[in-house]
Design a protein around this motif. Structure first.
Motif, PDB file in Angstrom:
ATOM      1  N   LEU A  14      11.301  44.947  -5.615  1.00  0.00           N
ATOM      2  CA  LEU A  14      10.139  45.526  -4.940  1.00  0.00           C
ATOM      3  C   LEU A  14       9.600  44.590  -3.869  1.00  0.00           C
ATOM      4  O   LEU A  14       9.174  45.034  -2.794  1.00  0.00           O
ATOM      5  N   MET A  15       9.625  43.299  -4.131  1.00  0.00           N
ATOM      6  CA  MET A  15       9.163  42.328  -3.141  1.00  0.00           C
ATOM      7  C   MET A  15      10.025  42.393  -1.888  1.00  0.00           C
ATOM      8  O   MET A  15       9.505  42.342  -0.766  1.00  0.00           O
ATOM      9  N   ARG A  16      11.341  42.522  -2.068  1.00  0.00           N
ATOM     10  CA  ARG A  16      12.243  42.572  -0.920  1.00  0.00           C
ATOM     11  C   ARG A  16      11.971  43.809  -0.067  1.00  0.00           C
ATOM     12  O   ARG A  16      11.915  43.742   1.159  1.00  0.00           O
ATOM     13  N   VAL A  17      11.790  44.956  -0.721  1.00  0.00           N
ATOM     14  CA  VAL A  17      11.511  46.192   0.010  1.00  0.00           C
ATOM     15  C   VAL A  17      10.192  46.085   0.764  1.00  0.00           C
ATOM     16  O   VAL A  17      10.088  46.453   1.946  1.00  0.00           O
ATOM     17  N   ARG A  18       9.185  45.569   0.089  1.00  0.00           N
ATOM     18  CA  ARG A  18       7.872  45.437   0.733  1.00  0.00           C
ATOM     19  C   ARG A  18       7.938  44.477   1.914  1.00  0.00           C
ATOM     20  O   ARG A  18       7.325  44.729   2.955  1.00  0.00           O
ATOM     21  N   ASP A  19       8.687  43.405   1.782  1.00  0.00           N
ATOM     22  CA  ASP A  19       8.800  42.429   2.854  1.00  0.00           C
ATOM     23  C   ASP A  19       9.444  43.044   4.096  1.00  0.00           C
ATOM     24  O   ASP A  19       9.003  42.789   5.221  1.00  0.00           O
ATOM     25  N   ARG A  20      10.487  43.872   3.878  1.00  0.00           N
ATOM     26  CA  ARG A  20      11.146  44.495   5.025  1.00  0.00           C
ATOM     27  C   ARG A  20      10.195  45.440   5.742  1.00  0.00           C
ATOM     28  O   ARG A  20      10.177  45.506   6.978  1.00  0.00           O
ATOM     29  N   TRP A  21       9.411  46.196   4.992  1.00  0.00           N
ATOM     30  CA  TRP A  21       8.469  47.120   5.599  1.00  0.00           C
ATOM     31  C   TRP A  21       7.359  46.349   6.327  1.00  0.00           C
ATOM     32  O   TRP A  21       7.003  46.683   7.467  1.00  0.00           O
ATOM     33  N   GLU A  22       6.814  45.342   5.693  1.00  0.00           N
ATOM     34  CA  GLU A  22       5.760  44.555   6.340  1.00  0.00           C
ATOM     35  C   GLU A  22       6.266  43.918   7.630  1.00  0.00           C
ATOM     36  O   GLU A  22       5.519  43.790   8.605  1.00  0.00           O
ATOM     37  N   ASP A  23       7.523  43.510   7.626  1.00  0.00           N
ATOM     38  CA  ASP A  23       8.088  42.856   8.799  1.00  0.00           C
ATOM     39  C   ASP A  23       8.048  43.770  10.020  1.00  0.00           C
ATOM     40  O   ASP A  23       7.811  43.322  11.144  1.00  0.00           O
ATOM     41  N   VAL A  24       8.242  45.070   9.789  1.00  0.00           N
ATOM     42  CA  VAL A  24       8.243  46.028  10.902  1.00  0.00           C
ATOM     43  C   VAL A  24       6.851  46.157  11.499  1.00  0.00           C
ATOM     44  O   VAL A  24       6.651  45.947  12.706  1.00  0.00           O
ATOM     45  N   TRP A  25       5.864  46.518  10.680  1.00  0.00           N
ATOM     46  CA  TRP A  25       4.539  46.738  11.258  1.00  0.00           C
ATOM     47  C   TRP A  25       3.889  45.447  11.704  1.00  0.00           C
ATOM     48  O   TRP A  25       3.143  45.420  12.696  1.00  0.00           O
ATOM     49  N   ARG A  26       4.184  44.324  11.009  1.00  0.00           N
ATOM     50  CA  ARG A  26       3.595  43.048  11.406  1.00  0.00           C
ATOM     51  C   ARG A  26       4.110  42.614  12.777  1.00  0.00           C
ATOM     52  O   ARG A  26       3.373  42.025  13.573  1.00  0.00           O
ATOM     53  N   SER A  27       5.368  42.880  13.076  1.00  0.00           N
ATOM     54  CA  SER A  27       5.925  42.513  14.370  1.00  0.00           C
ATOM     55  C   SER A  27       5.199  43.223  15.503  1.00  0.00           C
ATOM     56  O   SER A  27       4.912  42.632  16.547  1.00  0.00           O
ATOM     57  N   VAL A  28       4.888  44.490  15.289  1.00  0.00           N
ATOM     58  CA  VAL A  28       4.148  45.245  16.304  1.00  0.00           C
ATOM     59  C   VAL A  28       2.734  44.691  16.454  1.00  0.00           C
ATOM     60  O   VAL A  28       2.226  44.520  17.568  1.00  0.00           O
ATOM     61  N   VAL A  29       2.092  44.396  15.321  1.00  0.00           N
ATOM     62  CA  VAL A  29       0.751  43.814  15.357  1.00  0.00           C
ATOM     63  C   VAL A  29       0.751  42.495  16.127  1.00  0.00           C
ATOM     64  O   VAL A  29      -0.125  42.238  16.967  1.00  0.00           O
ATOM     65  N   GLN A  30       1.747  41.647  15.861  1.00  0.00           N
ATOM     66  CA  GLN A  30       1.822  40.364  16.549  1.00  0.00           C
ATOM     67  C   GLN A  30       1.960  40.531  18.062  1.00  0.00           C
ATOM     68  O   GLN A  30       1.348  39.796  18.829  1.00  0.00           O
TER      69      GLN A  30
END
Length: 425
Positions: free
Chosen positions: A379-395
């Motif tokens: 679950l941590m791996r899945v969540r990390d991949r999803w966060e990586d997408v939206w966080r990149s846009v936020v950055q």
């Protein structure tokens, strides 16, 4: 993939901020073999005056970037500030280690109460180093009120630096007001060349911003590497091997991405290589650390069994000839003690992507009984991949907003326009 593209785009934005006189090394002109020669050149000693990127860093480091040790120009004020910092960070190694163990234990006792706890390692370590540097500065245990102010300030700085959130000057000002009431309580004399207001900003920027942020980032990288390489975690009680782990962590995940210096005179390395005064030299730590090693992108502490950190392409604390990090001695001592206290209590597990910038803050599971929580790791791996997408846009969005705001405020440029007679090498 998206995060890598965003990082590359952000790098291009920062290059544009610096203007046409910015040059990044190593490159075809100055390769890794001459990287440190150029970095250590006496004329590569300008720090803020004349670099477009300075307006952005001053924006992120406010309040008081004009007296931040890393951003002061060479001269009597820099020497005075550097001397004071060395005094505060000095001390017997055993005492420095004991304080780190004590502060780590206190925070872990407060924050980790479950058999398996999900943490963000940078967030976990910030209260530790807030406690630690408060003790170094004031010589007494850190009150909870002060710790909360320090953590709130430091977190706001590093969050804006990584473009995962906007800066909040009011949050930072609360710590400024607190420190203004404590100037008389510090353990050692403060820099005499600074006014009382500047002394407050010196304390805030040096110990409760840079020190807390960098030590928290360093520990997040170290603990995350150990979580993902349990064979290394099992050997950290060996001082020699721990030194190899730390060297490899700093090599692969250097705390500095790019350090910039402004030339205060022409630099001629040879008849074909000259950099005029006013050039902005950008030294790329990750690129330099990736040269001269087999399989440079692998985490391999064993490479240091036969490689000397003194002669390798390895400058985790900068170079001695050009403003090395003043915590070069303290950091390994304190990090070793804190790491051992964490591993004495828990086994660490993480399935996230480990990058140098670590905008995720280092998700990790702390487990008391030594078991492997496999379902939670998936679950941590899945969540990390999803966060990586939206966080990149936020950055990308927030980074652009702050670049534009910093360009409009021009904090460094206006300071030097107003203080033409000061900060001249």
């Amino acid at each position: 993939m998206l995060s890598r593209l965003v990082v590359a785009l952000r790098a291009k934005v920062f290059e544009k901020v610096n203007g046409d006189n910015a040059i990044t090394f190593p490159n075809d002109q100055v390769g890794p073999d001459r990287f440190e020669e150029l970095y250590g050149h006496p004329a590569a000693n300008g720090r803020s005056r004349g670099a477009g990127l300075s307006d952005l860093f001053w924006y992120w480091l406010s309040p008081g970037p004009e007296v931040h040790q890393e951003h002061l120009e060479a001269g009597p004020r820099y020497d005075d500030v550097a001397r004071a910092t060395r005094t505060f960070l000095a001390g017997p190694g055993d005492a420095l280690a004991a304080a780190a163990t004590r502060c780590t234990a206190k925070v872990l006792d407060e924050m980790i109460t479950e058999p398996v706890t999900h943490v963000r390692l940078r967030d976990l370590m910030m209260p530790v180093w807030a406690e630690y540097f408060y003790e170094l500065v004031f010589g007494e245990p850190c009150p909870r009120e002060a710790r909360d102010l320090i953590v709130g300030h430091a977190d706001d700085v590093v969050t804006s630096l990584k473009c995962t959130g906007l800066r909040h000057p009011a949050r930072r000002a609360r710590l400024t007001r607190y420190l203004a009431t404590r100037l008389a309580d510090v353990r050692h004399p403060l820099p005499e060349t600074l006014s009382p207001t500047e002394q407050v900003h010196y304390l805030q920027g040096t110990y409760f911003n840079t020190a807390v942020v960098q030590m928290s980032e360093g520990m997040a990288h170290l603990l995350l590497a150990l979580a993902q390489h349990p064979e290394a975690a099992q050997r950290v009680d060996d001082d020699r091997y721990f030194a190899h782990v730390l060297d490899e962590t700093f090599r692969l995940y250097p705390l500095f991405g790019i350090a910039h210096r402004i030339t205060t005179a022409d630099i001629s390395l040879d008849e074909h290589t000259t950099f005029p005064a006013g050039s902005v030299l950008c030294f790329n730590y990750p690129a330099y650390h990736a040269t001269g090693y087999p399989n440079p992108h692998e985490f391999d502490p064993g490479r240091w069994e036969h490689t000397s950190a003194r002669t390798a392409h390895h400058i985790p604390f900068g170079i001695a000839a050009n403003r090395p990090c003043p915590a070069w001695r303290l950091s390994p001592i304190a990090m070793r003690a804190a790491t051992r206290e964490v591993l004495r209590r828990f086994t660490l597990h993480s399935s996230v992507t480990h990058t140098r910038s670590l905008p995720s803050r280092g998700p990790c599971l702390l487990v008391r009984d030594g078991s492997v929580p496999r379902r939670r790791l998936v679950l941590m791996r899945v969540r990390d991949r999803w966060e990586d997408v939206w966080r990149s846009v936020v950055q990308l969005v927030l980074g652009t907003v702050m670049v534009l705001h910093a360009h409009r405020l021009r904090l460094a440029s206006r300071y030097f326009e107003t203080h033409q007679h000061q900060e001249i090498p």
